[in-house]
Design a protein around this motif. Structure first.
Motif, PDB file in Angstrom:
ATOM      1  N   GLU A   4      -8.074  18.143 -16.732  1.00 18.67           N
ATOM      2  CA  GLU A   4      -8.432  18.825 -15.495  1.00 18.67           C
ATOM      3  C   GLU A   4      -7.536  18.361 -14.330  1.00 18.67           C
ATOM      4  O   GLU A   4      -7.106  19.161 -13.489  1.00 18.67           O
ATOM      5  CB  GLU A   4      -9.898  18.569 -15.154  1.00 18.67           C
ATOM      6  N   GLU A   5      -7.241  17.080 -14.298  1.00 16.87           N
ATOM      7  CA  GLU A   5      -6.373  16.555 -13.231  1.00 16.87           C
ATOM      8  C   GLU A   5      -4.974  17.131 -13.359  1.00 16.87           C
ATOM      9  O   GLU A   5      -4.331  17.447 -12.363  1.00 16.87           O
ATOM     10  CB  GLU A   5      -6.318  15.021 -13.297  1.00 16.87           C
ATOM     11  N   GLU A   6      -4.516  17.315 -14.577  1.00 20.62           N
ATOM     12  CA  GLU A   6      -3.193  17.886 -14.774  1.00 20.62           C
ATOM     13  C   GLU A   6      -3.151  19.331 -14.313  1.00 20.62           C
ATOM     14  O   GLU A   6      -2.171  19.782 -13.725  1.00 20.62           O
ATOM     15  CB  GLU A   6      -2.783  17.800 -16.250  1.00 20.62           C
ATOM     16  N   LYS A   7      -4.210  20.060 -14.584  1.00 19.35           N
ATOM     17  CA  LYS A   7      -4.260  21.457 -14.151  1.00 19.35           C
ATOM     18  C   LYS A   7      -4.265  21.531 -12.623  1.00 19.35           C
ATOM     19  O   LYS A   7      -3.677  22.433 -12.038  1.00 19.35           O
ATOM     20  CB  LYS A   7      -5.509  22.140 -14.715  1.00 19.35           C
ATOM     21  N   GLN A   8      -4.931  20.590 -11.986  1.00 18.30           N
ATOM     22  CA  GLN A   8      -4.967  20.623 -10.524  1.00 18.30           C
ATOM     23  C   GLN A   8      -3.595  20.244  -9.946  1.00 18.30           C
ATOM     24  O   GLN A   8      -3.189  20.737  -8.904  1.00 18.30           O
ATOM     25  CB  GLN A   8      -6.018  19.661  -9.993  1.00 18.30           C
ATOM     26  N   ARG A   9      -2.905  19.401 -10.649  1.00 16.46           N
ATOM     27  CA  ARG A   9      -1.579  19.008 -10.174  1.00 16.46           C
ATOM     28  C   ARG A   9      -0.587  20.144 -10.326  1.00 16.46           C
ATOM     29  O   ARG A   9       0.247  20.348  -9.457  1.00 16.46           O
ATOM     30  CB  ARG A   9      -1.059  17.798 -10.962  1.00 16.46           C
ATOM     31  N   ASN A  10      -0.622  20.831 -11.390  1.00 17.49           N
ATOM     32  CA  ASN A  10       0.288  21.947 -11.636  1.00 17.49           C
ATOM     33  C   ASN A  10      -0.426  23.242 -11.273  1.00 17.49           C
ATOM     34  O   ASN A  10      -1.205  23.776 -12.048  1.00 17.49           O
ATOM     35  CB  ASN A  10       0.724  21.992 -13.099  1.00 17.49           C
ATOM     36  N   PRO A  11      -0.167  23.767 -10.094  1.00 17.76           N
ATOM     37  CA  PRO A  11      -0.857  25.011  -9.744  1.00 17.76           C
ATOM     38  C   PRO A  11      -0.325  26.175 -10.575  1.00 17.76           C
ATOM     39  O   PRO A  11       0.839  26.188 -10.994  1.00 17.76           O
ATOM     40  CB  PRO A  11      -0.536  25.169  -8.263  1.00 17.76           C
TER      41      PRO A  11
END
Length: 169
Positions: A4-11
């Motif tokens: 989830e954190e990765e998805k938030q980092r990569n819009p």
């Protein structure tokens, strides 16, 4: 959670709306060379170098003067010590030689003529003498004292004027 954190980092990229125009090919600007800094010489830096040189020269000069003073004092001290040694050798008390009594001293009359005394000149020269003369103030007081006899006053004042005029040089 990591996912989830990765998805938030990569819009997620959203596409542009569809257009009827053809896409324009933009011309890329030419690549510039990396700028190199110019070696700046600030006036304060130049002045600091000159001041450092000057301070160094002044310090050298002061050291030279100090060495010269020390050397001069050393020579002066040596000269004084030599002078003291020389004076000590000279000032050793020595006996006076005995006078010769084989020829006794005979008194003789001098061949010189005695000095003739001169009278001191206490008198002032004639042209420097101060002669007593009556001033005009003396004449006025004299006239006020004798106002009663007018003819006598005129006669006396004329005589005084004549005397005061004749007593000049």
């Amino acid at each position: 959670m990591l996912v989830e954190e990765e998805k938030q980092r990569n819009p997620i990229a959203q596409g542009l709306p569809w257009t009827t125009d053809e896409p324009e090919n933009l011309i890329r600007p030419p690549v510039k060379e990396n700028t190199r800094p110019i070696d700046l010489q600030l006036h304060s830096d130049v002045r600091a170098l000159e001041r450092a040189k000057f301070d160094y020269q002044v310090a050298e000069k002061m050291n030279l003067i100090e060495q010269y003073k020390i050397e001069r004092e050393r020579f002066q001290k040596m000269a004084e010590e030599e002078e003291v040694c020389r004076l000590r050798k000279e000032l050793v008390p020595k006996a006076q030689p005995m006078p010769c009594f084989d020829r006794p001293f005979v008194l003789r009359r001098s061949t010189k003529h005695p000095t003739l005394p001169k009278e001191p000149k206490f008198l002032m020269p004639q042209h420097k003498k101060v002669k007593p003369c009556l001033s005009w103030n003396d004449i006025d007081t004299f006239t006020y004292q004798h106002e009663g006899n007018r003819e006598a006053i005129v006669e006396v004042s004329n005589d005084m004027i004549h005397d005061s005029l004749s007593c000049g040089p």
